[in-house]
Scaffold this active site. Structure first.
Site, PDB file in Angstrom:
ATOM      1  N   GLU A   5       0.666  -1.337   0.036  1.00  0.00           N
ATOM      2  CA  GLU A   5       0.262  -0.078  -0.096  1.00  0.00           C
ATOM      3  C   GLU A   5       0.860   1.180  -0.048  1.00  0.00           C
ATOM      4  O   GLU A   5       0.672   2.282  -0.730  1.00  0.00           O
ATOM      5  CB  GLU A   5      -1.043   0.110   1.160  1.00  0.00           C
ATOM      6  CG  GLU A   5      -2.139  -0.975   1.159  1.00  0.00           C
ATOM      7  CD  GLU A   5      -2.910  -0.800  -0.066  1.00  0.00           C
ATOM      8  OE1 GLU A   5      -2.787   0.551  -0.566  1.00  0.00           O
ATOM      9  OE2 GLU A   5      -3.815  -1.681  -0.471  1.00  0.00           O
ATOM     10  N   TYR A  88      -6.034   6.859   4.069  1.00  0.00           N
ATOM     11  CA  TYR A  88      -6.257   5.898   3.218  1.00  0.00           C
ATOM     12  C   TYR A  88      -5.634   4.495   3.421  1.00  0.00           C
ATOM     13  O   TYR A  88      -6.092   3.375   3.375  1.00  0.00           O
ATOM     14  CB  TYR A  88      -5.674   6.296   1.647  1.00  0.00           C
ATOM     15  CG  TYR A  88      -5.638   5.104   0.718  1.00  0.00           C
ATOM     16  CD1 TYR A  88      -6.946   4.383   0.170  1.00  0.00           C
ATOM     17  CD2 TYR A  88      -4.642   4.670   0.457  1.00  0.00           C
ATOM     18  CE1 TYR A  88      -6.745   3.281  -0.546  1.00  0.00           C
ATOM     19  CE2 TYR A  88      -4.373   3.155  -0.351  1.00  0.00           C
ATOM     20  CZ  TYR A  88      -5.563   2.739  -0.811  1.00  0.00           C
ATOM     21  OH  TYR A  88      -5.232   1.491  -1.471  1.00  0.00           O
ATOM     22  N   ASP A 106      -9.910   6.192  -2.104  1.00  0.00           N
ATOM     23  CA  ASP A 106      -8.752   6.511  -2.711  1.00  0.00           C
ATOM     24  C   ASP A 106      -9.039   7.235  -3.991  1.00  0.00           C
ATOM     25  O   ASP A 106     -10.378   7.539  -4.004  1.00  0.00           O
ATOM     26  CB  ASP A 106      -7.866   5.247  -3.267  1.00  0.00           C
ATOM     27  CG  ASP A 106      -8.558   4.712  -4.310  1.00  0.00           C
ATOM     28  OD1 ASP A 106      -9.534   4.653  -4.338  1.00  0.00           O
ATOM     29  OD2 ASP A 106      -7.875   4.086  -5.131  1.00  0.00           O
ATOM     30  N   CYS A 161     -13.745   2.903 -15.184  1.00  0.00           N
ATOM     31  CA  CYS A 161     -13.811   4.591 -15.002  1.00  0.00           C
ATOM     32  C   CYS A 161     -12.585   5.280 -14.739  1.00  0.00           C
ATOM     33  O   CYS A 161     -12.350   5.909 -13.802  1.00  0.00           O
ATOM     34  CB  CYS A 161     -14.773   4.570 -13.745  1.00  0.00           C
ATOM     35  SG  CYS A 161     -15.700   5.955 -13.662  1.00  0.00           S
ATOM     36  N   CYS A 168     -16.636   3.535 -20.988  1.00  0.00           N
ATOM     37  CA  CYS A 168     -17.878   3.454 -20.602  1.00  0.00           C
ATOM     38  C   CYS A 168     -18.740   2.403 -21.138  1.00  0.00           C
ATOM     39  O   CYS A 168     -19.546   1.535 -20.639  1.00  0.00           O
ATOM     40  CB  CYS A 168     -18.729   4.542 -20.989  1.00  0.00           C
ATOM     41  SG  CYS A 168     -18.088   6.123 -20.104  1.00  0.00           S
ATOM     42  N   CYS A 171     -18.438  -0.599 -18.974  1.00  0.00           N
ATOM     43  CA  CYS A 171     -19.025  -0.417 -17.682  1.00  0.00           C
ATOM     44  C   CYS A 171     -20.211  -1.104 -17.256  1.00  0.00           C
ATOM     45  O   CYS A 171     -21.088  -1.177 -18.093  1.00  0.00           O
ATOM     46  CB  CYS A 171     -19.062   1.017 -17.392  1.00  0.00           C
ATOM     47  SG  CYS A 171     -19.559   1.517 -15.605  1.00  0.00           S
ATOM     48  N   CYS A 177     -25.408   5.672 -14.339  1.00  0.00           N
ATOM     49  CA  CYS A 177     -24.169   6.501 -14.163  1.00  0.00           C
ATOM     50  C   CYS A 177     -24.868   8.015 -14.232  1.00  0.00           C
ATOM     51  O   CYS A 177     -25.205   8.493 -15.166  1.00  0.00           O
ATOM     52  CB  CYS A 177     -23.317   6.522 -14.980  1.00  0.00           C
ATOM     53  SG  CYS A 177     -21.874   7.569 -14.895  1.00  0.00           S
TER      54      CYS A 177
END
Length: 278
Positions: A5, A88, A106, A161, A168, A171, A177
DNA sequence: TAGCCGTGGGG
DNA sequence: TCCCCAAGGCT
């Protein structure tokens, strides 16, 4: 999880992977890392960027050994108290390493929420309280599902995204959306790019590249000189030294960069030269 | 809080 | 080629 991380902060996963493998092989436990000089962490950081992260990860390892019995803490508050661990990273480690229900936010999750829910092309320039409330509200109630949710929304943002050219057509939630329904309006502000050429950051980066490969302290004057004139003195550090010289930065800028590195603990003066910290 | 802090791949 | 920006944190 903690190592990955921190490495992933502002750094693409494809560049992190090889370094992460090396780190875990070399330092499989916090105690292993804590037992070595901080400079070794910085050196092993390679070219991941933002080398202060290596310093903080080392400091976190020390804190984990001294204050947590060598085991990475399993809750948000104690994780947050570690060097280099912000909201985060604390939430991500608690969720993904320990299965806890945490509001992970995030840049990917922010962007998905901005488009899908708020109908804007981009999230606000800085993380807002409203965004945190929204993310907390959307988070499923049970632990296991919340962990999957966090990972899923993050992946949706990272793979579909995306910031530049969202796919899209691929998606799974395009029909709900808000941004798409609104006709994909452009961002209400232009993100200000970070300057690079001619900045102190660029000089700091070039200096660090020299220090990473240097096997002996590097005298200040060597940073100013033409590498070709240094002869055997530049043995082993000729390439990064030449790159630094090519920047043709003003002497006062080099001074500022070196002073900054000292102040940040990324370099120390030893026997009249600069080197990575012990 | 806005500015600072590295690096390199892809659009 | 240039420019955007990637799983942020700190002050």
């Amino acid at each position: 999880m903690l190592v990955s991380e921190i490495m992933l902060q502002q750094t693409p996963v494809v560049r992190v992977l090889p370094v992460w493998h090396e780190w875990l092989k070399r330092w499989p436990t916090p105690a292993g890392l804590a037992g070595e000089p901080a400079g070794e962490a910085v050196r092993s950081w390679g070219r991941l960027g933002y080398p202060r992260r290596a310093l903080r990860l080392h400091a976190a390892a020390v804190a984990i050994v001294e204050e947590h019995g060598g085991k990475v803490p399993d809750n948000y508050a104690e994780l947050l108290a570690l060097p280099g661990v912000g909201s985060y990273t604390a939430a991500a480690v608690a969720a993904f390493a320990y299965g806890r229900r945490e509001t992970v936010v995030d840049t990917n999750i922010r962007r998905v929420h901005a488009r899908l829910i708020s109908g804007t092309a981009l999230p606000a320039p800085a993380l807002t309280a409203a965004e945190m409330r929204l993310a907390a509200q959307l988070l499923p109630d049970d632990d296991a599902t919340s962990v999957r949710w966090n990972a899923a929304v993050m992946e949706l943002g990272a793979l579909v995204c995306t910031a530049r050219a969202p796919r899209c057509g691929d998606c799974p939630v395009r029909d709900s959306c808000a941004w798409r329904a609104a006709g994909e309006p452009p961002p209400s502000y232009i993100p200000k790019g970070q300057a690079w050429h001619g900045t102190d950051r660029q000089v700091r980066g070039a200096v660090m590249a020299v220090l990473r490969v240097a096997e002996a302290p590097v005298p200040a004057e060597m940073f100013q000189r033409e590498p070709a004139d240094l002869g055997f003195a530049a043995e082993g550090i000729g390439v990064p030294l030449a790159a630094l010289h090519r920047l043709n930065s003003a002497p006062e800028q080099l001074e500022r960069a070196l002073a900054g590195l000292l102040a940040d603990g990324l370099a120390v003066v030893h026997h009249g030269g600069y080197r990575l910290p012990a």
